[in-house]
Design a protein around this motif. Structure first.
Motif, PDB file in Angstrom:
ATOM      1  N   ALA A   1     -15.756  15.826  11.717  1.00 23.86           N
ATOM      2  CA  ALA A   1     -17.344  16.157  12.394  1.00 23.86           C
ATOM      3  C   ALA A   1     -18.176  15.319  12.331  1.00 23.86           C
ATOM      4  CB  ALA A   1     -17.546  17.909  11.821  1.00 23.86           C
ATOM      5  N   SER A   2     -18.183  14.526  11.246  1.00 24.72           N
ATOM      6  CA  SER A   2     -19.363  13.546  10.808  1.00 24.72           C
ATOM      7  C   SER A   2     -19.068  12.367  11.788  1.00 24.72           C
ATOM      8  CB  SER A   2     -19.174  13.094   9.134  1.00 24.72           C
ATOM      9  OG  SER A   2     -19.383  14.160   8.560  1.00 24.72           O
ATOM     10  N   ALA A   3     -17.816  12.032  11.938  1.00 24.52           N
ATOM     11  CA  ALA A   3     -17.573  11.041  12.815  1.00 24.52           C
ATOM     12  C   ALA A   3     -18.138  11.177  14.309  1.00 24.52           C
ATOM     13  CB  ALA A   3     -16.214  10.460  12.748  1.00 24.52           C
ATOM     14  N   ALA A   4     -18.003  12.409  14.768  1.00 28.93           N
ATOM     15  CA  ALA A   4     -18.066  12.794  16.079  1.00 28.93           C
ATOM     16  C   ALA A   4     -19.625  12.785  16.434  1.00 28.93           C
ATOM     17  CB  ALA A   4     -17.659  14.065  16.223  1.00 28.93           C
ATOM     18  N   LEU A   5     -20.516  13.106  15.117  1.00 21.54           N
ATOM     19  CA  LEU A   5     -21.916  12.968  15.408  1.00 21.54           C
ATOM     20  C   LEU A   5     -22.517  11.609  15.245  1.00 21.54           C
ATOM     21  CD1 LEU A   5     -22.950  16.021  12.936  1.00 21.54           C
ATOM     22  CD2 LEU A   5     -22.911  15.726  15.446  1.00 21.54           C
ATOM     23  N   GLU A   6     -21.430  10.741  14.803  1.00 30.45           N
ATOM     24  CA  GLU A   6     -21.994   9.131  14.693  1.00 30.45           C
ATOM     25  C   GLU A   6     -21.900   8.575  15.953  1.00 30.45           C
ATOM     26  OE1 GLU A   6     -19.329   7.044  11.977  1.00 30.45           O
ATOM     27  OE2 GLU A   6     -20.322   8.234  10.189  1.00 30.45           O
ATOM     28  N   LEU A   7     -21.153   9.201  17.107  1.00 34.50           N
ATOM     29  CA  LEU A   7     -20.977   8.522  18.389  1.00 34.50           C
ATOM     30  C   LEU A   7     -22.348   8.877  19.201  1.00 34.50           C
ATOM     31  CD1 LEU A   7     -17.163   9.571  18.805  1.00 34.50           C
ATOM     32  CD2 LEU A   7     -18.015   7.132  18.198  1.00 34.50           C
ATOM     33  N   ALA A   8     -22.504   8.104  20.197  1.00 38.50           N
ATOM     34  CA  ALA A   8     -23.618   8.508  21.345  1.00 38.50           C
ATOM     35  C   ALA A   8     -22.996   9.898  21.952  1.00 38.50           C
ATOM     36  CB  ALA A   8     -23.606   7.433  22.261  1.00 38.50           C
ATOM     37  N   PRO A   9     -24.094  10.511  22.493  1.00 33.31           N
ATOM     38  CA  PRO A   9     -23.845  11.963  22.873  1.00 33.31           C
ATOM     39  C   PRO A   9     -22.925  11.863  24.086  1.00 33.31           C
ATOM     40  CG  PRO A   9     -26.063  11.941  22.473  1.00 33.31           C
ATOM     41  CD  PRO A   9     -25.576  10.399  22.343  1.00 33.31           C
ATOM     42  N   ALA A  10     -22.862  10.716  24.858  1.00 30.97           N
ATOM     43  CA  ALA A  10     -21.944  10.629  26.086  1.00 30.97           C
ATOM     44  C   ALA A  10     -20.462  10.477  25.714  1.00 30.97           C
ATOM     45  CB  ALA A  10     -22.495   9.643  26.969  1.00 30.97           C
ATOM     46  N   HIS A  11     -20.417  10.091  24.383  1.00 29.42           N
ATOM     47  CA  HIS A  11     -18.947   9.523  24.033  1.00 29.42           C
ATOM     48  C   HIS A  11     -18.376  10.686  22.844  1.00 29.42           C
ATOM     49  CE1 HIS A  11     -19.035   5.820  26.020  1.00 29.42           C
ATOM     50  NE2 HIS A  11     -20.228   5.711  25.699  1.00 29.42           N
TER      51      HIS A  11
ATOM     52  N   PRO B   1     -16.588  13.752  21.264  1.00 30.19           N
ATOM     53  CA  PRO B   1     -15.333  14.194  21.699  1.00 30.19           C
ATOM     54  C   PRO B   1     -15.570  16.143  22.040  1.00 30.19           C
ATOM     55  CG  PRO B   1     -15.505  13.955  19.131  1.00 30.19           C
ATOM     56  CD  PRO B   1     -16.409  13.662  19.683  1.00 30.19           C
ATOM     57  N   THR B   2     -14.784  16.271  22.747  1.00 27.17           N
ATOM     58  CA  THR B   2     -14.931  17.777  22.799  1.00 27.17           C
ATOM     59  C   THR B   2     -14.251  18.529  21.749  1.00 27.17           C
ATOM     60  OG1 THR B   2     -12.435  17.846  24.096  1.00 27.17           O
ATOM     61  CG2 THR B   2     -14.246  17.332  25.396  1.00 27.17           C
ATOM     62  N   ALA B   3     -14.066  19.823  21.821  1.00 29.28           N
ATOM     63  CA  ALA B   3     -13.649  20.527  20.529  1.00 29.28           C
ATOM     64  C   ALA B   3     -12.286  20.347  20.648  1.00 29.28           C
ATOM     65  CB  ALA B   3     -13.996  21.958  20.775  1.00 29.28           C
TER      66      ALA B   3
ATOM     67  N   ALA C   1     -10.116  18.615  17.467  1.00 29.25           N
ATOM     68  CA  ALA C   1      -8.991  19.118  16.757  1.00 29.25           C
ATOM     69  C   ALA C   1      -7.836  18.385  16.658  1.00 29.25           C
ATOM     70  CB  ALA C   1      -8.724  20.531  17.376  1.00 29.25           C
ATOM     71  N   THR C   2      -7.477  17.577  17.946  1.00 27.79           N
ATOM     72  CA  THR C   2      -6.444  16.873  17.971  1.00 27.79           C
ATOM     73  C   THR C   2      -6.467  15.677  17.256  1.00 27.79           C
ATOM     74  OG1 THR C   2      -6.000  17.467  20.455  1.00 27.79           O
ATOM     75  CG2 THR C   2      -5.109  15.437  19.597  1.00 27.79           C
ATOM     76  N   ALA C   3      -7.834  15.004  17.141  1.00 25.56           N
ATOM     77  CA  ALA C   3      -8.171  13.949  16.262  1.00 25.56           C
ATOM     78  C   ALA C   3      -7.729  14.245  14.680  1.00 25.56           C
ATOM     79  CB  ALA C   3      -9.607  13.678  16.251  1.00 25.56           C
ATOM     80  N   ALA C   4      -8.247  15.416  14.268  1.00 26.30           N
ATOM     81  CA  ALA C   4      -7.810  15.876  12.936  1.00 26.30           C
ATOM     82  C   ALA C   4      -6.461  16.132  12.648  1.00 26.30           C
ATOM     83  CB  ALA C   4      -8.620  17.343  12.842  1.00 26.30           C
TER      84      ALA C   4
ATOM     85  N   GLN D   1     -11.269   8.060  18.593  1.00 31.56           N
ATOM     86  CA  GLN D   1     -11.176   7.260  19.780  1.00 31.56           C
ATOM     87  C   GLN D   1      -9.868   7.066  20.353  1.00 31.56           C
ATOM     88  OE1 GLN D   1     -12.777   3.817  17.646  1.00 31.56           O
ATOM     89  NE2 GLN D   1     -14.751   4.022  18.687  1.00 31.56           N
ATOM     90  N   LEU D   2      -8.839   7.206  19.553  1.00 32.52           N
ATOM     91  CA  LEU D   2      -7.164   7.264  20.048  1.00 32.52           C
ATOM     92  C   LEU D   2      -7.157   8.339  20.829  1.00 32.52           C
ATOM     93  CD1 LEU D   2      -5.426   6.344  16.729  1.00 32.52           C
ATOM     94  CD2 LEU D   2      -5.495   5.078  18.637  1.00 32.52           C
ATOM     95  N   VAL D   3      -7.506   9.581  20.622  1.00 35.41           N
ATOM     96  CA  VAL D   3      -7.381  10.908  21.501  1.00 35.41           C
ATOM     97  C   VAL D   3      -8.136  10.512  22.740  1.00 35.41           C
ATOM     98  CG1 VAL D   3      -7.910  13.105  21.447  1.00 35.41           C
ATOM     99  CG2 VAL D   3      -6.900  12.491  19.526  1.00 35.41           C
ATOM    100  N   GLN D   4      -9.398  10.105  22.690  1.00 42.02           N
ATOM    101  CA  GLN D   4     -10.130  10.027  23.974  1.00 42.02           C
ATOM    102  C   GLN D   4      -9.448   8.741  24.874  1.00 42.02           C
ATOM    103  OE1 GLN D   4     -13.971   9.133  21.960  1.00 42.02           O
ATOM    104  NE2 GLN D   4     -14.741  11.112  22.727  1.00 42.02           N
TER     105      GLN D   4
END
Length: 76
Positions: free
Chosen positions: A14-24, A26-28, A32-35, A67-70
């Motif tokens: 969740a913290s890593a997701a917030l570090e990314l630019a809004p356009a990048h 992850p979806t929910a 979940a897959t990244a976790a 990033q792997l999942v994306q």
């Protein structure tokens, strides 16, 4: 792996997701897959005595898992 470890993984993703630019961000589903990917990486490395602290000392693995999942999703 115990519940505290799983909670830590969820928090890190969740913290890593917030570090990314809004356009990048992850979806929910991607989060979940990244976790799950991060959990599996840590469990597999644990067979060799590698801990979460070792992962932290090398790279930002929560962001890497996202990033792997994306990347996978972009190829689809």
């Amino acid at each position: 792996m115990n519940q505290n470890d799983l909670n830590d993984i969820a928090h890190r993703i969740a913290s890593a997701a917030l570090e990314l630019a809004p356009a990048h961000r992850p979806t929910a589903r991607q989060a979940a897959t990244a976790a799950s990917v991060l959990r599996d990486m840590i469990e597999a490395a644990g067979m060799h005595g590698v801990t979460f602290a070792d992962f932290d000392g090398v790279a930002h693995f929560a962001r890497l898992a996202i990033q792997l999942v994306q990347s996978r999703d972009a190829r689809r």
